[in-house]
Scaffold this motif. Structure first.
Motif, short mmCIF file in Angstrom:
data_model
loop_
_atom_site.label_atom_id
_atom_site.label_comp_id
_atom_site.label_asym_id
_atom_site.label_seq_id
_atom_site.Cartn_x
_atom_site.Cartn_y
_atom_site.Cartn_z
N ALA A 123 0.83 -1.21 0.00
CA ALA A 123 0.00 0.00 0.00
C ALA A 123 0.86 1.26 0.00
O ALA A 123 0.59 2.22 -0.73
CB ALA A 123 -0.92 -0.01 1.22
N VAL A 124 1.94 1.25 0.81
CA VAL A 124 2.82 2.41 0.87
C VAL A 124 3.56 2.60 -0.44
O VAL A 124 3.70 3.72 -0.95
CB VAL A 124 3.81 2.26 2.04
CG1 VAL A 124 4.87 3.36 1.99
CG2 VAL A 124 3.08 2.29 3.37
N GLU A 125 4.03 1.50 -1.03
CA GLU A 125 4.75 1.60 -2.29
C GLU A 125 3.86 2.11 -3.40
O GLU A 125 4.28 2.95 -4.23
CB GLU A 125 5.33 0.23 -2.66
CG GLU A 125 6.47 -0.20 -1.76
CD GLU A 125 6.93 -1.62 -2.07
OE1 GLU A 125 6.22 -2.32 -2.84
OE2 GLU A 125 7.99 -2.03 -1.55
N GLU A 126 2.60 1.65 -3.46
CA GLU A 126 1.67 2.12 -4.49
C GLU A 126 1.38 3.60 -4.32
O GLU A 126 1.31 4.36 -5.30
CB GLU A 126 0.38 1.30 -4.43
CG GLU A 126 0.56 -0.15 -4.87
CD GLU A 126 -0.69 -0.97 -4.65
OE1 GLU A 126 -1.66 -0.43 -4.05
OE2 GLU A 126 -0.73 -2.14 -5.07
N PHE A 127 1.19 4.01 -3.07
CA PHE A 127 0.94 5.43 -2.81
C PHE A 127 2.14 6.28 -3.22
O PHE A 127 1.99 7.35 -3.84
CB PHE A 127 0.65 5.63 -1.32
CG PHE A 127 0.54 7.07 -0.92
CD1 PHE A 127 -0.60 7.81 -1.18
CD2 PHE A 127 1.60 7.71 -0.27
CE1 PHE A 127 -0.70 9.14 -0.81
CE2 PHE A 127 1.51 9.03 0.10
CZ PHE A 127 0.36 9.76 -0.17
N THR A 128 3.33 5.79 -2.92
CA THR A 128 4.55 6.55 -3.26
C THR A 128 4.69 6.70 -4.76
O THR A 128 5.05 7.77 -5.26
CB THR A 128 5.78 5.83 -2.68
OG1 THR A 128 5.64 5.72 -1.25
CG2 THR A 128 7.05 6.62 -2.98
N ARG A 129 4.41 5.62 -5.49
CA ARG A 129 4.52 5.70 -6.95
C ARG A 129 3.53 6.70 -7.53
O ARG A 129 3.86 7.45 -8.46
CB ARG A 129 4.28 4.31 -7.58
CG ARG A 129 5.46 3.37 -7.44
CD ARG A 129 5.32 2.20 -8.42
NE ARG A 129 4.11 1.42 -8.15
CZ ARG A 129 4.06 0.37 -7.33
NH1 ARG A 129 5.15 -0.01 -6.70
NH2 ARG A 129 2.93 -0.30 -7.15
N ARG A 130 2.32 6.75 -6.98
CA ARG A 130 1.30 7.66 -7.52
C ARG A 130 1.59 9.12 -7.20
O ARG A 130 1.24 10.02 -7.97
CB ARG A 130 -0.07 7.31 -6.96
CG ARG A 130 -0.65 6.01 -7.50
CD ARG A 130 -2.15 5.97 -7.26
NE ARG A 130 -2.51 6.24 -5.87
CZ ARG A 130 -2.63 5.31 -4.93
NH1 ARG A 130 -2.38 4.05 -5.24
NH2 ARG A 130 -2.97 5.64 -3.71
N THR A 131 2.21 9.37 -6.07
CA THR A 131 2.38 10.75 -5.61
C THR A 131 3.76 11.32 -5.88
O THR A 131 3.99 12.51 -5.69
CB THR A 131 2.10 10.85 -4.10
OG1 THR A 131 2.99 9.95 -3.39
CG2 THR A 131 0.66 10.49 -3.80
N THR A 132 4.72 10.48 -6.33
CA THR A 132 6.06 10.97 -6.62
C THR A 132 6.14 11.41 -8.06
O THR A 132 5.87 10.62 -8.97
CB THR A 132 7.12 9.87 -6.36
OG1 THR A 132 7.03 9.46 -5.00
CG2 THR A 132 8.52 10.41 -6.64
N PRO A 133 6.50 12.68 -8.32
CA PRO A 133 6.60 13.16 -9.70
C PRO A 133 7.61 12.35 -10.49
O PRO A 133 8.64 11.94 -9.96
CB PRO A 133 7.07 14.61 -9.54
CG PRO A 133 6.68 14.98 -8.14
CD PRO A 133 6.81 13.72 -7.34
N ALA A 134 7.29 12.08 -11.76
CA ALA A 134 8.20 11.33 -12.61
C ALA A 134 9.46 12.15 -12.84
O ALA A 134 9.41 13.37 -13.01
CB ALA A 134 7.53 11.01 -13.95
N ARG A 135 10.61 11.47 -12.84
CA ARG A 135 11.87 12.17 -13.07
C ARG A 135 11.96 12.62 -14.53
O ARG A 135 11.59 11.87 -15.45
CB ARG A 135 13.04 11.27 -12.74
CG ARG A 135 13.17 10.94 -11.26
CD ARG A 135 14.42 10.07 -11.03
NE ARG A 135 14.56 9.75 -9.64
CZ ARG A 135 15.56 9.00 -9.16
NH1 ARG A 135 16.47 8.50 -10.00
NH2 ARG A 135 15.63 8.75 -7.87
N ARG A 136 12.42 13.82 -14.72
CA ARG A 136 12.59 14.30 -16.08
C ARG A 136 13.80 13.65 -16.71
O ARG A 136 14.82 13.46 -16.08
CB ARG A 136 12.80 15.82 -16.08
CG ARG A 136 11.55 16.59 -15.63
CD ARG A 136 11.80 18.07 -15.68
NE ARG A 136 10.63 18.81 -15.30
CZ ARG A 136 10.58 20.17 -15.25
NH1 ARG A 136 11.68 20.87 -15.58
NH2 ARG A 136 9.49 20.78 -14.90
#
Length: 298
Positions: free
Chosen positions: A283-296
């Protein structure tokens, strides 16, 4: 007591004297402080010499020895002599205002290492097992603490929550009391207090016991009020000084006890704990992926 009931073990004597110090009478405290300040000298002193050095009567010295679990002063001297064979443990070295940072590092590391070793020496598998069993079978677990001990209570609640147990940590006395009176038989209430005399922890533990919950104390002082109130007592060790208040060695020793309890509970509930850990991690990993901006891309 040692395995033969002859008093405190040599490797934990000084740490235990430090823990019970607040609960001793003023005269006994005078003798105990001499033990803490210079245990090797006390070990070499006759009862007459110690009486003169402490300004107390020989009868007070005998009573103090008995309060510490010994048959008399000769047995206390023998234990101190055994402890004196480990001089590094008898002279921990306090921090001074003018200590260089290189020495600060060594003294802090040494104090925390000793706190861990002293706690391990007093933490029996039998006592730990009873607490682990109670928590593993509990419907709900409360942990109460104030200040640095409050942080430990929150840490315990968080760890247990991660493996699927209903647990709550309280630093506010009003909230702790609100929860304590709603506990039921089979629930567990854990009070964490270095001195064992913190009113904001004592009262919730008292009310939890009245509600029928199993009560546990984590404290430095086995003769404290919380130790008398709780059904199970786990002893931590850690000296507090002017430059090392509760946030350091005492907290480290409390966290060690909490970690041992947590691992024991996780072992006893292995299948459900593993499933809960995987679910919470996912659950934490999924949340982190959704809320972390993609690296340019460069």
């Amino acid at each position: 007591m040692d395995d033969k009931g002859n008093g405190l073990r040599a490797d934990t004597l000084v740490a235990t004297v430090r823990g019970v110090l607040p609960s001793l009478t003023p005269a006994a405290q005078t003798v105990a402080r001499l033990i803490l300040e210079d245990p090797a000298t006390v070990a070499r002193s006759t009862i007459t010499e110690l009486s003169a050095a402490s300004g107390t009567s020989e009868a007070t010295i005998v009573r103090t020895a008995r309060l510490l679990g010994f048959a008399g002063y000769p047995q206390l001297r023998l234990a101190l002599a055994a402890a004196a064979a480990q001089p590094d443990r008898l002279v921990p070295g306090d921090l001074a205002p003018d200590d260089p940072l290189s020495e600060v590092i060594q003294k802090v590391a040494r104090a925390e290492s000793e706190a861990i070793n002293d706690t391990v020496a007093q933490l029996t598998s039998e006592r730990l097992g009873l607490v682990v069993e109670a928590i593993a079978d509990a419907r709900r677990v409360d942990a109460y603490g104030v200040g640095a001990s409050g942080l430990v209570a929150e840490d315990m609640a968080q760890k247990l929550l991660r493996i699927g147990l209903s647990s709550h940590g309280f630093q506010d006395a009003h909230l702790a009391l609100t929860s304590a009176v709603l506990l039921k038989p089979g629930d567990v209430a854990i009070g964490i207090s270095t001195s064992g005399e913190t009113p904001d922890v004592l009262e919730p533990i008292r009310r939890a016991a009245e509600a029928g919950a199993t009560t546990v104390a984590i404290t430095n002082n086995p003769r404290s009020s919380i130790a008398e109130l709780a059904e199970h007592v786990l002893i931590s060790a850690g000296r507090e000084t002017e430059f090392r208040p509760g946030a350091l060695a005492s907290r480290i020793s409390q966290l060690l006890v909490v970690d041992c309890v947590f691992v024991g509970v996780a072992q006893r509930t292995f299948d459900s704990s593993q499933e809960a850990l995987q679910s919470t991690r996912r659950a934490v990993e999924e949340f982190t992926r959704r809320t972390t901006p993609a690296r340019r891309q460069p």
